[in-house]
Design a protein around this motif. Structure first.
Motif, PDB file in Angstrom:
ATOM      1  N   ARG A  73      -7.533  12.095  -6.492  1.00 54.78           N
ATOM      2  CA  ARG A  73      -6.453  11.114  -6.510  1.00 54.78           C
ATOM      3  C   ARG A  73      -7.055   9.728  -6.357  1.00 54.78           C
ATOM      4  O   ARG A  73      -8.134   9.572  -5.821  1.00 54.78           O
ATOM      5  CB  ARG A  73      -5.516  11.335  -5.323  1.00 54.78           C
ATOM      6  CG  ARG A  73      -4.706  12.582  -5.424  1.00 54.78           C
ATOM      7  CD  ARG A  73      -3.738  12.629  -4.257  1.00 54.78           C
ATOM      8  NE  ARG A  73      -2.966  13.865  -4.311  1.00 54.78           N
ATOM      9  CZ  ARG A  73      -2.022  14.163  -3.437  1.00 54.78           C
ATOM     10  NH1 ARG A  73      -1.738  13.346  -2.449  1.00 54.78           N
ATOM     11  NH2 ARG A  73      -1.354  15.289  -3.547  1.00 54.78           N
ATOM     12  N   LYS A 129       0.812  -1.209   0.000  1.00 52.25           N
ATOM     13  CA  LYS A 129       0.000   0.000   0.000  1.00 52.25           C
ATOM     14  C   LYS A 129       0.853   1.270   0.000  1.00 52.25           C
ATOM     15  O   LYS A 129       0.567   2.228  -0.729  1.00 52.25           O
ATOM     16  CB  LYS A 129      -0.909  -0.021   1.224  1.00 52.25           C
ATOM     17  CG  LYS A 129      -1.915   1.081   1.211  1.00 52.25           C
ATOM     18  CD  LYS A 129      -2.865   0.944   2.363  1.00 52.25           C
ATOM     19  CE  LYS A 129      -3.831   2.113   2.354  1.00 52.25           C
ATOM     20  NZ  LYS A 129      -4.608   2.168   3.580  1.00 52.25           N
ATOM     21  N   LEU A 148       0.498   4.128  -2.872  1.00 46.08           N
ATOM     22  CA  LEU A 148       0.048   5.488  -2.565  1.00 46.08           C
ATOM     23  C   LEU A 148       0.799   6.552  -3.367  1.00 46.08           C
ATOM     24  O   LEU A 148       0.256   7.602  -3.697  1.00 46.08           O
ATOM     25  CB  LEU A 148       0.318   5.769  -1.082  1.00 46.08           C
ATOM     26  CG  LEU A 148      -0.815   5.499  -0.112  1.00 46.08           C
ATOM     27  CD1 LEU A 148      -0.279   5.476   1.310  1.00 46.08           C
ATOM     28  CD2 LEU A 148      -1.869   6.591  -0.257  1.00 46.08           C
ATOM     29  N   THR A 149       2.066   6.260  -3.679  1.00 45.54           N
ATOM     30  CA  THR A 149       2.881   7.272  -4.348  1.00 45.54           C
ATOM     31  C   THR A 149       2.642   7.312  -5.866  1.00 45.54           C
ATOM     32  O   THR A 149       3.328   8.021  -6.582  1.00 45.54           O
ATOM     33  CB  THR A 149       4.382   7.055  -4.074  1.00 45.54           C
ATOM     34  OG1 THR A 149       4.769   5.795  -4.604  1.00 45.54           O
ATOM     35  CG2 THR A 149       4.682   7.074  -2.577  1.00 45.54           C
ATOM     36  N   TYR A 150       1.688   6.521  -6.322  1.00 50.76           N
ATOM     37  CA  TYR A 150       1.307   6.597  -7.743  1.00 50.76           C
ATOM     38  C   TYR A 150      -0.120   7.112  -7.907  1.00 50.76           C
ATOM     39  O   TYR A 150      -0.766   6.863  -8.915  1.00 50.76           O
ATOM     40  CB  TYR A 150       1.478   5.228  -8.414  1.00 50.76           C
ATOM     41  CG  TYR A 150       2.932   4.865  -8.547  1.00 50.76           C
ATOM     42  CD1 TYR A 150       3.659   5.211  -9.681  1.00 50.76           C
ATOM     43  CD2 TYR A 150       3.603   4.236  -7.506  1.00 50.76           C
ATOM     44  CE1 TYR A 150       5.009   4.931  -9.784  1.00 50.76           C
ATOM     45  CE2 TYR A 150       4.958   3.940  -7.595  1.00 50.76           C
ATOM     46  CZ  TYR A 150       5.653   4.298  -8.740  1.00 50.76           C
ATOM     47  OH  TYR A 150       6.984   4.026  -8.832  1.00 50.76           O
ATOM     48  N   GLY A 184       5.200  11.383 -14.382  1.00 47.20           N
ATOM     49  CA  GLY A 184       4.117  11.935 -13.554  1.00 47.20           C
ATOM     50  C   GLY A 184       4.220  13.431 -13.354  1.00 47.20           C
ATOM     51  O   GLY A 184       3.887  13.953 -12.298  1.00 47.20           O
ATOM     52  N   THR A 185       4.681  14.162 -14.394  1.00 49.74           N
ATOM     53  CA  THR A 185       4.733  15.626 -14.287  1.00 49.74           C
ATOM     54  C   THR A 185       3.592  16.275 -15.070  1.00 49.74           C
ATOM     55  O   THR A 185       3.577  17.489 -15.276  1.00 49.74           O
ATOM     56  CB  THR A 185       6.060  16.208 -14.822  1.00 49.74           C
ATOM     57  OG1 THR A 185       6.136  15.957 -16.222  1.00 49.74           O
ATOM     58  CG2 THR A 185       7.255  15.591 -14.119  1.00 49.74           C
ATOM     59  N   ARG A 217       2.372   5.548 -17.382  1.00 52.69           N
ATOM     60  CA  ARG A 217       2.907   6.679 -16.621  1.00 52.69           C
ATOM     61  C   ARG A 217       4.377   6.879 -16.955  1.00 52.69           C
ATOM     62  O   ARG A 217       5.157   5.927 -16.987  1.00 52.69           O
ATOM     63  CB  ARG A 217       2.772   6.394 -15.120  1.00 52.69           C
ATOM     64  CG  ARG A 217       3.258   7.525 -14.227  1.00 52.69           C
ATOM     65  CD  ARG A 217       3.148   7.099 -12.756  1.00 52.69           C
ATOM     66  NE  ARG A 217       3.709   8.103 -11.867  1.00 52.69           N
ATOM     67  CZ  ARG A 217       2.996   9.014 -11.213  1.00 52.69           C
ATOM     68  NH1 ARG A 217       1.693   9.062 -11.349  1.00 52.69           N
ATOM     69  NH2 ARG A 217       3.585   9.880 -10.419  1.00 52.69           N
ATOM     70  N   TYR A 273      -1.065  10.327  -7.910  1.00 53.24           N
ATOM     71  CA  TYR A 273      -1.143  11.728  -8.304  1.00 53.24           C
ATOM     72  C   TYR A 273      -0.209  12.000  -9.477  1.00 53.24           C
ATOM     73  O   TYR A 273       0.640  11.174  -9.814  1.00 53.24           O
ATOM     74  CB  TYR A 273      -0.699  12.627  -7.134  1.00 53.24           C
ATOM     75  CG  TYR A 273       0.642  12.190  -6.587  1.00 53.24           C
ATOM     76  CD1 TYR A 273       1.818  12.545  -7.232  1.00 53.24           C
ATOM     77  CD2 TYR A 273       0.729  11.367  -5.465  1.00 53.24           C
ATOM     78  CE1 TYR A 273       3.042  12.101  -6.778  1.00 53.24           C
ATOM     79  CE2 TYR A 273       1.950  10.915  -4.996  1.00 53.24           C
ATOM     80  CZ  TYR A 273       3.106  11.287  -5.672  1.00 53.24           C
ATOM     81  OH  TYR A 273       4.319  10.830  -5.231  1.00 53.24           O
ATOM     82  N   ASP A 274      -0.379  13.177 -10.092  1.00 53.59           N
ATOM     83  CA  ASP A 274       0.658  13.720 -10.971  1.00 53.59           C
ATOM     84  C   ASP A 274       0.890  15.152 -10.498  1.00 53.59           C
ATOM     85  O   ASP A 274       0.660  15.434  -9.324  1.00 53.59           O
ATOM     86  CB  ASP A 274       0.257  13.610 -12.452  1.00 53.59           C
ATOM     87  CG  ASP A 274      -0.991  14.410 -12.784  1.00 53.59           C
ATOM     88  OD1 ASP A 274      -1.517  15.104 -11.889  1.00 53.59           O
ATOM     89  OD2 ASP A 274      -1.444  14.350 -13.943  1.00 53.59           O
ATOM     90  N   ALA A 275       1.323  16.051 -11.375  1.00 55.69           N
ATOM     91  CA  ALA A 275       1.651  17.402 -10.911  1.00 55.69           C
ATOM     92  C   ALA A 275       0.445  18.351 -10.948  1.00 55.69           C
ATOM     93  O   ALA A 275       0.584  19.548 -10.728  1.00 55.69           O
ATOM     94  CB  ALA A 275       2.800  17.976 -11.746  1.00 55.69           C
TER      95      ALA A 275
END
Ligand SMILES: Cc1cc2nc3c(=O)[nH]c(=O)nc-3n(C[C@H](O)[C@H](O)[C@H](O)COP(=O)(O)OP(=O)(O)OC[C@H]3O[C@@H](n4cnc5c(N)ncnc54)[C@H](O)[C@@H]3O)c2cc1C
Ligand code: SF4
Ligand code: SF4
Lengths: 435, 463
Positions: free
Chosen positions: B39, B23, B27-29, B74-75, B71, B31-33
């Motif tokens: 999310r 998990k 979680l760190t995937y 992710g910017t 992806r 979002y993007d900028a």
């Protein structure tokens, strides 16, 4: 007393919210560059902090702990961040919260959990702690760690591993507390740090030599302690605070005007971490006062006193490695170069990325062996390309790491502290006169 | 959907170390900028290293109707890689080899995870450049920028990503591997698939290899900066420069709010009482022609009552650029959240658009700093807000609606370079109309009948 990021994780909110997720930190993070995972870089760790605060994940989630400790604290991300995110506070605040909830044994287990020989790790941590100066003075001062004892503690201690020989007698044990000079320009405290005290006493000798040459009275307080960085980075805020207070007391007991350091990590602890650690306590003002008086040896020579330039020839081709804490935390990078380039006989070549991390990161190179070795390998290749005789740097932790990785990856250069090269130049002045 | 069997299959396809299931990692995937969009945490993240693996993943995903989200770094600034319906994130970060640099054919063949700046470093040895240079080039991937058809700072003279893509390999949502285009400058075989996939935002196929066009690196550069007391004069300077047949590589504008914020943050000695500044860079292969272009710009600036400064040394050139580079960082310091829009209008309406944005800022009591690619009519109104302030967020949404409305009424577009993604999906119809929506849906359905590839982005599935 109002709460700081170390005491109350909720206070991190205002730090986390500044991150706009632009991803600029990815371009500079050494861990990310090796692992290519979002969780390796500041942006990902900030997202984890947000998730903790919104209860999307627990602070004692084992993977989360590993990820939060998968960071060198090199602060490269902070240099590249357009929004001025104070990532050091964020990562230390999260680690403090983990420490508070789970304690050190748990953290050690999470970090050293993959070791081949688990019953060794407690012994290992002790050995390691002594090396890192984790013990308070009374317990650890005289203990020495034979190299064989380290086997099995970390994958890093393999057949390739070498360490500088541990000195029999610590630097502070054998140096007199006050070295008075005639026509003294100023009185300065020498904050030795553990690495110089136990591993590189000759760097301490060279510093004293250089300061004497410049008519500086040096006080090396016997009752100074570890700077606290090794415990701080593991989230043990209370011990770090105790060490900070003890050190400040030791400084207060002198008549010194300045503090000189030869270690980027120690210097940045005194300069940047103590004021945060002791924020809103009785020691806050004292911490700030001494923070303003801390100098790396190179800035001390060029900015705090009247330098007597070293004139002796040093026929060497050298390159310079920027210690992360010296450059990115203390913001010292011009002065060492200026001094080194001024030495007669020196050929100075810059390596490709002089400010790229060496891979040490305190205990990181023992806990995250694969990533650390890859970072170290790149550094070594950049050094090798310069064909320099000597790599200079301003931090003993980097010296140790680069020494080890040059051996491992077959580099030829020697590793030497900036101040030792200055001392060498002063010494050869004498020889030149004799001749 | 994703069950234990799906995960085991992925581990067989990609190898254990290239599959994330914890998990904390997932979680760190999420979002993007992009600021202010929903999310979502994916069920799985995989790191492919070759095309075959992606094909196998598609077969697996089709059987189980599992959404797939490609992806890059992710910017993205429109929500492109966010896994809205959970599913699998396919991260290209480890598929990042430069396959070949062919200096004689002026091409580079790359895997999608190559970072734009790394490609430029690699081709610099041959005296070549890959011109598309988004502000994020030190981190963004070629794959992501192809999928977004990214622009950059030298778009006016050199064009954008679509002008530099000659061919690709794509894994189709139905599992076929499809290669088209190549190293030839000319190629009219079949439809122009390259231009279909550039800008497809990961909704039509997974790009696994890209043939990029390179050009010789310009030898001479001149950089000028000019300050104006009136916006109109800055706008007229832009059109006059083009009218005199100078096409600068860079022609950037910053408005008063941005200038003041930059000066406040970076203290670089910018005058804070002016309405606009222009940053101009001309470049080329011939010294004389570059000098002529610089002199022409200088003359036009003076004719329009601007105060110019021309860089004589590299250090001066760098210092003139500092102002522009500091624009986003400086604005970002002011408030917790920074909403970066990219409404774009024909160059001749630049001033109208700038004035409209200023009025919108006043009307909704928001702080908006505008900078951007003046030569392209591509502005970045940057709205500074505090997401915890509900009232301010409401005003923000209204202001954004009005900015888009204005851009469209001037014959412009919703997005010059950041893409539609999720962030601008609700505005799409106002630009391309009913027939446009029908067409985009038909294309999507034809190529991705199961709607497994980046669902919820770019193509509105419901009215
Ligand atoms: C500070 C900053 C400055 C920026 N400046 C600019 C600028 O000047 N000009 C500009 O145009 N943009 C700019 N951007 C936006 C963004 O950087 C670009 O859109 C960039 O090209 C995205 O690349 P990425 O690798 O981050 O892709 P991601 O954000 O990861 O993905 C973007 C889209 O591409 C898809 N995708 C990624 N890889 C593949 C693949 N292999 N196959 C199929 N689909 C794929 C994703 O699904 C997603 O929809 C900026 C962003 C930031 C944060
Ligand atoms: S550079 Fe700063 S603002 Fe950008 S993602 Fe990293 S930490 Fe966040
Ligand atoms: S401190 Fe260093 S290792 Fe940690 S996230 Fe920042 S750049 Fe990466």
């Amino acid at each position: 007393m109002t709460k700081t990021v170390f005491d109350d994780i909720e206070t991190l909110k205002k730090e986390l919210i500044r991150c706009m997720k632009c991803g600029n930190c990815m371009a500079v993070c050494p861990v990310y560059n090796v692992e290519k995972k979002e969780s390796s870089v500041a942006r990902g760790k900030i997202a984890l902090g947000e998730a903790v605060l919104s209860n999307a994940i627990n602070i004692d989630d084992e993977t989360l702990i590993k990820l939060i400790f998968n960071c060198l604290l090199c602060k490269s991300c902070m240099m590249a961040c357009p929004s001025g995110v104070r990532f050091d506070r964020i990562i230390l605040g999260l680690r403090a919260a983990i420490f508070k909830k789970k304690g050190l044994p748990f953290i050690k287990k999470a970090l050293f959990g993959l070791l081949k020989n688990p019953e060794m790790f407690d012994k290992g941590m002790k050995a390691f702690a002594a090396l890192q100066g984790l013990f308070l003075k009374s317990e650890g001062e005289k203990k020495r760690t034979p190299k064989g004892f380290l086997k099995g503690i970390s994958q890093r201690f393999d057949a390739q591993f070498i360490l500088p020989e541990l000195s029999r007698e610590s630097f502070r044990d054998r140096i007199s507390e006050i070295i008075q000079v005639e026509k003294s320009q100023t009185i300065a405290i020498f904050f030795t740090g553990c690495s110089v005290n136990y591993l590189y006493p000759e760097v301490g000798d060279d510093l004293i030599y250089v300061l004497k040459k410049n008519n500086v009275t040096v006080i090396t307080p016997k009752n100074q302690n570890c700077c606290g960085m090794p415990v701080l980075v593991h989230g043990d805020i209370e011990t770090a605070r105790e060490l900070a207070r003890k050190n400040i007391d030791a400084f207060e007991n002198t008549k010194a005007q300045q503090i000189v350091t030869v270690c980027g990590s120690c210097g940045s602890a005194l300069k940047n971490e103590y004021p945060i650690l002791l924020e809103r306590t009785f020691y806050e003002e004292k911490a700030k006062k001494w923070a303003n008086r801390v100098y790396d040896i190179s800035t001390f020579l060029l900015k705090a006193i009247q330098l007597k330039p070293p004139k002796g020839r040093v026929e060497l081709k050298i390159t310079y490695h920027d210690s992360c804490h010296l450059r990115k935390s203390m913001k010292v990078f011009n002065e060492p170069r200026q001094l080194l380039k001024s030495l007669p006989g020196i050929t100075f070549v810059e390596m490709k990325k002089p400010d790229a991390c060496c891979g040490s990161g305190g205990s990181y190179h023992l806990t995250n062996v694969d990533t650390s070795l890859k970072i170290a390998k790149t550094k070594t290749e950049d050094i090798k390309t310069t064909e320099a005789d000597v790599v200079c740097t301003g931090c003993p932790a980097c010296m140790m790491e680069i020494f080890e990785s040059l051996h491992r990856f077959k580099g030829i250069s020697n590793v030497i502290h900036t101040v030792s090269l200055l001392a060498q130049s002063y010494k050869s002045e004498k020889d030149e006169k004799k001749n | 959907m994703i069950n234990q069997n799906f995960i085991s299959q992925c581990k067989i396809i990609f190898g254990h170390e290239n599959v994330l299931t914890d998990k904390a990692e997932l979680l760190t995937y999420s979002y993007d900028a992009t600021a202010g969009i929903p999310r979502e945490i994916p069920s799985l993240v995989v790191f492919p290293q070759n095309t075959k693996q992606i094909q196998e993943l598609i077969f697996l995903a089709r059987q189980t109707k599992t959404p797939i989200y490609p992806r890059g770094a992710g910017t993205c600034l429109s929500g492109g890689p966010v896994p809205l319906s959970k599913g699998v994130v396919v991260s290209f970060q480890k598929m990042n080899k430069i396959v070949e640099i062919d200096a004689d054919n002026l091409t580079a063949t790359v895997q999608p995870g190559v970072i734009i700046a790394d490609l430029n470093t690699a081709v610099a040895k041959y005296g070549l450049i890959y011109p598309p240079d988004p502000g994020s080039m030190a981190t963004a991937t070629i794959g992501g920028s192809v999928a977004e058809n990214s622009g950059g700072l030298r778009g006016l003279k050199y064009g954008v990503t679509k002008h530099y893509i000659m061919g690709m390999e794509v894994v189709m949502p139905t599992g076929e591997i499809f290669r088209f285009g190549g190293k030839t400058v000319k190629n009219v075989t079949a439809y122009d698939f390259t231009h279909l996939f550039v800008g497809s935002e990961g909704t039509l196929g997974i790009i696994t290899e890209i043939i990029c066009k390179l050009i010789p690196s310009p030898k001479y550069h001149r950089v000028l900066i000019a300050f104006f007391d009136k916006l109109e004069n800055a706008g007229k300077t832009v059109t006059d420069i083009i009218r005199n047949h100078v096409i600068p590589a860079t022609l950037e504008i910053m408005d008063k709010v941005t200038i003041q914020t930059v000066e406040n943050y970076a203290k670089i000695g910018l005058p804070t009482d002016v309405e606009a500044l222009l940053l101009i860079e001309v470049d080329g292969m011939g010294k004389d022609s570059v000098e002529w272009e610089a002199k022409t710009c200088l003359k036009i600036i003076q004719q329009n009552n601007g105060k110019p400064k021309i860089a004589e040394t590299d250090a001066e050139k760098d210092s003139l650029w500092t102002a522009r580079r500091a624009a986003l960082p400086a604005l970002a310091q002011v408030k917790p959240a920074t909403i970066l829009e990219d409404a774009t209008v024909p160059r001749t309406f630049l001033v109208d658009m700038l004035i409209a944005i200023q009025n919108i800022a006043k009307k909704y009591n928001l702080m908006i700093g505008t900078f951007g690619h003046a030569g392209d009519g591509n502005l970045h109104p940057t709205i500074l807000v505090d997401p915890t302030d509900k009232d301010e967020m409401d005003r923000l949404h209204k202001a954004v609606d009005e900015i888009f409305e204005k851009a469209l009424s001037l014959g412009g577009t919703l997005s010059g370079e950041h893409g539609i993604g999720v962030a601008k999906l609700k505005y799409l119809r106002s630009e391309i109309g009913r027939s446009g929506i029908d067409t985009i849906r038909r294309i999507k359905q034809a190529l991705d009948p199961d709607n497994i590839l980046n669902p919820g982005k770019l193509v509105p599935m419901e009215d």
